[in-house]
Design a protein around this motif. Structure first.
Motif, PDB file in Angstrom:
ATOM      1  N   TRP A  24       2.343  -2.277  -7.264  1.00  0.00           N
ATOM      2  CA  TRP A  24       2.495  -3.514  -8.014  1.00  0.00           C
ATOM      3  C   TRP A  24       1.470  -4.565  -7.609  1.00  0.00           C
ATOM      4  O   TRP A  24       0.946  -5.284  -8.443  1.00  0.00           O
ATOM      5  N   PHE A  25       1.225  -4.689  -6.315  1.00  0.00           N
ATOM      6  CA  PHE A  25       0.346  -5.718  -5.773  1.00  0.00           C
ATOM      7  C   PHE A  25      -0.849  -5.023  -5.112  1.00  0.00           C
ATOM      8  O   PHE A  25      -0.784  -4.633  -3.953  1.00  0.00           O
ATOM      9  N   THR A  26      -1.942  -4.888  -5.851  1.00  0.00           N
ATOM     10  CA  THR A  26      -3.089  -4.123  -5.366  1.00  0.00           C
ATOM     11  C   THR A  26      -3.744  -4.757  -4.143  1.00  0.00           C
ATOM     12  O   THR A  26      -4.438  -4.070  -3.400  1.00  0.00           O
ATOM     13  N   ASP A  27      -3.510  -6.031  -3.920  1.00  0.00           N
ATOM     14  CA  ASP A  27      -4.098  -6.692  -2.748  1.00  0.00           C
ATOM     15  C   ASP A  27      -3.128  -6.753  -1.564  1.00  0.00           C
ATOM     16  O   ASP A  27      -3.409  -7.401  -0.562  1.00  0.00           O
ATOM     17  N   LEU A  28      -1.987  -6.070  -1.661  1.00  0.00           N
ATOM     18  CA  LEU A  28      -1.061  -6.004  -0.539  1.00  0.00           C
ATOM     19  C   LEU A  28      -1.708  -5.196   0.578  1.00  0.00           C
ATOM     20  O   LEU A  28      -2.207  -4.105   0.362  1.00  0.00           O
ATOM     21  N   GLU A  29      -1.696  -5.749   1.772  1.00  0.00           N
ATOM     22  CA  GLU A  29      -2.292  -5.080   2.934  1.00  0.00           C
ATOM     23  C   GLU A  29      -1.189  -4.616   3.884  1.00  0.00           C
ATOM     24  O   GLU A  29      -0.289  -5.391   4.229  1.00  0.00           O
ATOM     25  N   VAL A  30      -1.241  -3.360   4.262  1.00  0.00           N
ATOM     26  CA  VAL A  30      -0.335  -2.840   5.294  1.00  0.00           C
ATOM     27  C   VAL A  30      -1.076  -2.995   6.617  1.00  0.00           C
ATOM     28  O   VAL A  30      -1.984  -2.235   6.933  1.00  0.00           O
ATOM     29  N   ALA A  31      -0.704  -4.013   7.387  1.00  0.00           N
ATOM     30  CA  ALA A  31      -1.378  -4.306   8.653  1.00  0.00           C
ATOM     31  C   ALA A  31      -0.980  -3.318   9.735  1.00  0.00           C
ATOM     32  O   ALA A  31      -1.798  -2.949  10.573  1.00  0.00           O
ATOM     33  N   HIS A  48       0.941  -7.919   4.426  1.00  0.00           N
ATOM     34  CA  HIS A  48       0.397  -9.225   4.066  1.00  0.00           C
ATOM     35  C   HIS A  48       0.211  -9.261   2.558  1.00  0.00           C
ATOM     36  O   HIS A  48      -0.418  -8.374   1.984  1.00  0.00           O
ATOM     37  N   LEU A  49       0.787 -10.287   1.927  1.00  0.00           N
ATOM     38  CA  LEU A  49       0.695 -10.461   0.485  1.00  0.00           C
ATOM     39  C   LEU A  49       0.400 -11.920   0.180  1.00  0.00           C
ATOM     40  O   LEU A  49       1.250 -12.780   0.385  1.00  0.00           O
ATOM     41  N   LYS A  50      -0.821 -12.187  -0.255  1.00  0.00           N
ATOM     42  CA  LYS A  50      -1.220 -13.542  -0.647  1.00  0.00           C
ATOM     43  C   LYS A  50      -0.885 -14.588   0.421  1.00  0.00           C
ATOM     44  O   LYS A  50      -0.371 -15.659   0.136  1.00  0.00           O
ATOM     45  N   GLY A  51      -1.141 -14.249   1.666  1.00  0.00           N
ATOM     46  CA  GLY A  51      -0.889 -15.180   2.761  1.00  0.00           C
ATOM     47  C   GLY A  51       0.521 -15.111   3.324  1.00  0.00           C
ATOM     48  O   GLY A  51       0.815 -15.762   4.323  1.00  0.00           O
ATOM     49  N   LEU A  52       1.405 -14.327   2.704  1.00  0.00           N
ATOM     50  CA  LEU A  52       2.771 -14.168   3.194  1.00  0.00           C
ATOM     51  C   LEU A  52       2.845 -12.931   4.078  1.00  0.00           C
ATOM     52  O   LEU A  52       2.431 -11.847   3.675  1.00  0.00           O
TER      53      LEU A  52
END
Length: 125
Positions: A24-31, A48-52
């Protein structure tokens, strides 16, 4: 106080939820992502999702509670196309608490619960 972070506790669906959220969120990062010994249960993940920052895990203890719609993740969308895409996909197997519409406070707004029980407020102005 060192930090404050949103924490999502699943009961066996964390890995599936993370994979879905990445779609759904292509810019979601799995840190970071670790599993419990000898299983696909998520011991702990940091997203991390849009600073969250989101911490995600599968509880090793079964609880008699799950997510509540009164706690939600609020997303401000960049376009009508983005909000329509997200609403359509998040609603697959989910529930519309407030269907996509103009409620006066937002040109387009939806409050929806995904198939895992996590609530999302999506807004476009």
């Amino acid at each position: 106080m060192k930090s404050a972070t949103t924490f999502l506790m699943f009961q066996g669906q964390a890995n599936e939820a993370i994979e879905q959220y990445q779609q759904w969120f292509t810019d979601l990062e799995v840190a970071s992502l670790s599993y419990t010994e000898n299983s696909q249960q998520v011991a702990m993940a940091v997203l991390h999702l849009k600073g969250l920052k989101l911490m995600v895990n599968d509880s090793v203890i079964q609880h008699n509670f799950t997510f509540t719609p009164s706690t939600s993740i609020f997303i401000e969308c960049d376009s009508e196309e983005e909000i329509s895409y997200l609403v359509t996909h998040i609603l697959e197997g989910g529930l519309a608490l407030m269907p996509l519409d103009n409620y006066g406070f937002s040109k387009k707004f939806a409050w929806i619960q995904d198939r895992f029980g996590v609530s999302w407020q999506l807004s476009y102005n």
